[in-house]
Scaffold this active site. Structure first.
Site, PDB file in Angstrom:
ATOM      1  N   ASP A  29       1.175  -1.278  -0.401  1.00 27.89           N
ATOM      2  CA  ASP A  29       0.230   0.134  -0.178  1.00 27.89           C
ATOM      3  C   ASP A  29       0.880   1.334   0.161  1.00 27.89           C
ATOM      4  OD1 ASP A  29      -2.034   1.641   0.163  1.00 27.89           O
ATOM      5  OD2 ASP A  29      -2.534   1.248   2.300  1.00 27.89           O
ATOM      6  N   SER A  30       0.335   2.439  -0.097  1.00 23.41           N
ATOM      7  CA  SER A  30       1.333   3.934  -0.347  1.00 23.41           C
ATOM      8  C   SER A  30       1.564   3.875   1.348  1.00 23.41           C
ATOM      9  CB  SER A  30      -0.038   5.273  -0.551  1.00 23.41           C
ATOM     10  OG  SER A  30      -1.210   4.621   0.101  1.00 23.41           O
ATOM     11  N   CYS A  70      -4.197  -1.441  -1.956  1.00 22.61           N
ATOM     12  CA  CYS A  70      -4.671  -0.066  -1.892  1.00 22.61           C
ATOM     13  C   CYS A  70      -5.464   0.395  -2.709  1.00 22.61           C
ATOM     14  CB  CYS A  70      -2.885   0.801  -3.039  1.00 22.61           C
ATOM     15  SG  CYS A  70      -3.449   2.373  -2.921  1.00 22.61           S
ATOM     16  N   GLU A 102      -1.498   8.707   8.241  1.00 24.74           N
ATOM     17  CA  GLU A 102      -0.135   8.463   7.819  1.00 24.74           C
ATOM     18  C   GLU A 102       0.838   9.582   9.112  1.00 24.74           C
ATOM     19  OE1 GLU A 102       2.457   6.968   6.047  1.00 24.74           O
ATOM     20  OE2 GLU A 102       0.008   5.941   5.438  1.00 24.74           O
ATOM     21  N   CYS A 130     -10.510   3.030   0.719  1.00 22.76           N
ATOM     22  CA  CYS A 130      -8.724   3.567   0.936  1.00 22.76           C
ATOM     23  C   CYS A 130      -8.953   2.562   1.927  1.00 22.76           C
ATOM     24  CB  CYS A 130      -8.439   5.105   0.638  1.00 22.76           C
ATOM     25  SG  CYS A 130      -7.125   5.829   1.605  1.00 22.76           S
ATOM     26  N   HIS A 150      -6.954   3.564   3.894  1.00 25.28           N
ATOM     27  CA  HIS A 150      -6.144   4.288   5.411  1.00 25.28           C
ATOM     28  C   HIS A 150      -7.744   4.156   5.922  1.00 25.28           C
ATOM     29  CE1 HIS A 150      -2.260   4.213   3.595  1.00 25.28           C
ATOM     30  NE2 HIS A 150      -2.146   5.163   4.108  1.00 25.28           N
TER      31      HIS A 150
END
Length: 256
Positions: free
Chosen positions: A10-11, A73, A152, A186, A188
């Site tokens: 994933d990012s 992702c 993040e 997403c 996240h």
């Protein structure tokens, strides 16, 4: 039985929601996880940039000898999953199809929301998959670039004024009964699930794309006959392209 690890990328931190679910489903599996924290977020990038990123992330997985890949992702899953499949030549799955399927099964009103990154919303991938499964469904999609940087940074609490303000803006299209099911498009975003539920109401069913992707990967491994059936607890190797120390610190919190 195949003892090689599975790969998840994933990012950044978001795909750890998939790691957590896979560890529950298949505790013997070894996992290699890559968070591309140096290039996070992916959501505002062009298709050409995303394809280059997908190639890099896939090659990283192949260098670590994985037997299957979960693209945890939503942005890459929506825009260039085929690039990963063609490059890897291994069993590959993303998060869009399984999450769309779970949303279709969950909704009672036929009104489904998708909260995603800008690139994922622009791709229309969730809407297309839902329409293919159930053409009579109504889909409301909202793309935002505000939420990934918050996650993040480890900011996920509704008590954080910045988190509350960002979510209040993002969730407006889904308020007042507009949807009864909301895809967190997403990986996240499930880390914000508590805050989202508090704002939008506990009666709206949240679909965790990371968990849905992990369930799909588990099925893929079983169907391909490459599930690890050893009597052991699998390992989880964590890698990041950016600050690994900070990534591991936050990862320990999210995987606890």
């Amino acid at each position: 039985m195949d003892l090689r690890p599975v790969g998840i990328f994933d990012s950044g931190l978001g795909g750890l929601t998939a790691v957590r679910e896979l560890q529950k489903l298949l505790p013997a599996e070894d996992i290699v996880y890559f968070g591309d924290t140096k290039r996070v977020p992916y959501g505002g990038r062009s298709i050409a940039e995303l394809e280059e990123i997908a190639l890099d992330d896939t090659r990283f997985m192949l260098e670590h000898g994985v037997k299957a890949i979960l693209v945890a992702c939503g942005t890459v899953s929506s825009n260039c999953l085929g690039v990963v499949s063609r490059t890897a030549r291994l069993p590959v799955t993303g998060v869009v199809v399984p999450a769309a399927r779970e949303a279709v099964h969950a909704t009672k009103s036929g009104r489904i929301g998708v909260l995603a990154t800008v690139a994922t919303a622009r791709s229309g991938a969730f809407g297309r998959e839902i329409a293919a499964m159930a053409p009579d469904m109504e889909v409301i999609s909202e793309g935002t670039g505000e939420l990934v940087p918050l996650v993040e940074a480890g900011r996920t609490s509704i008590d954080d004024p910045g988190v509350r303000a960002a979510l209040e803006r993002c969730l407006r299209p889904f308020e007042n009964g507009a949807v009864d099911t909301l895809i967190l498009g997403c990986t996240h975003y499930p880390l914000l699930a508590g805050a989202i539920s508090e704002l939008i109401g506990a009666d709206v069913k949240l679909i965790d794309t990371g968990a849905a992707g992990a369930r799909e990967l588990a099925c893929l491994l079983r169907e391909a006959g490459i599930e690890c059936r050893a009597r052991k607890i699998g390992s989880c190797e964590l890698f990041a392209s950016g600050d690994e120390a900070e990534f591991r610190r936050l990862a320990d919190v999210f995987l606890a």
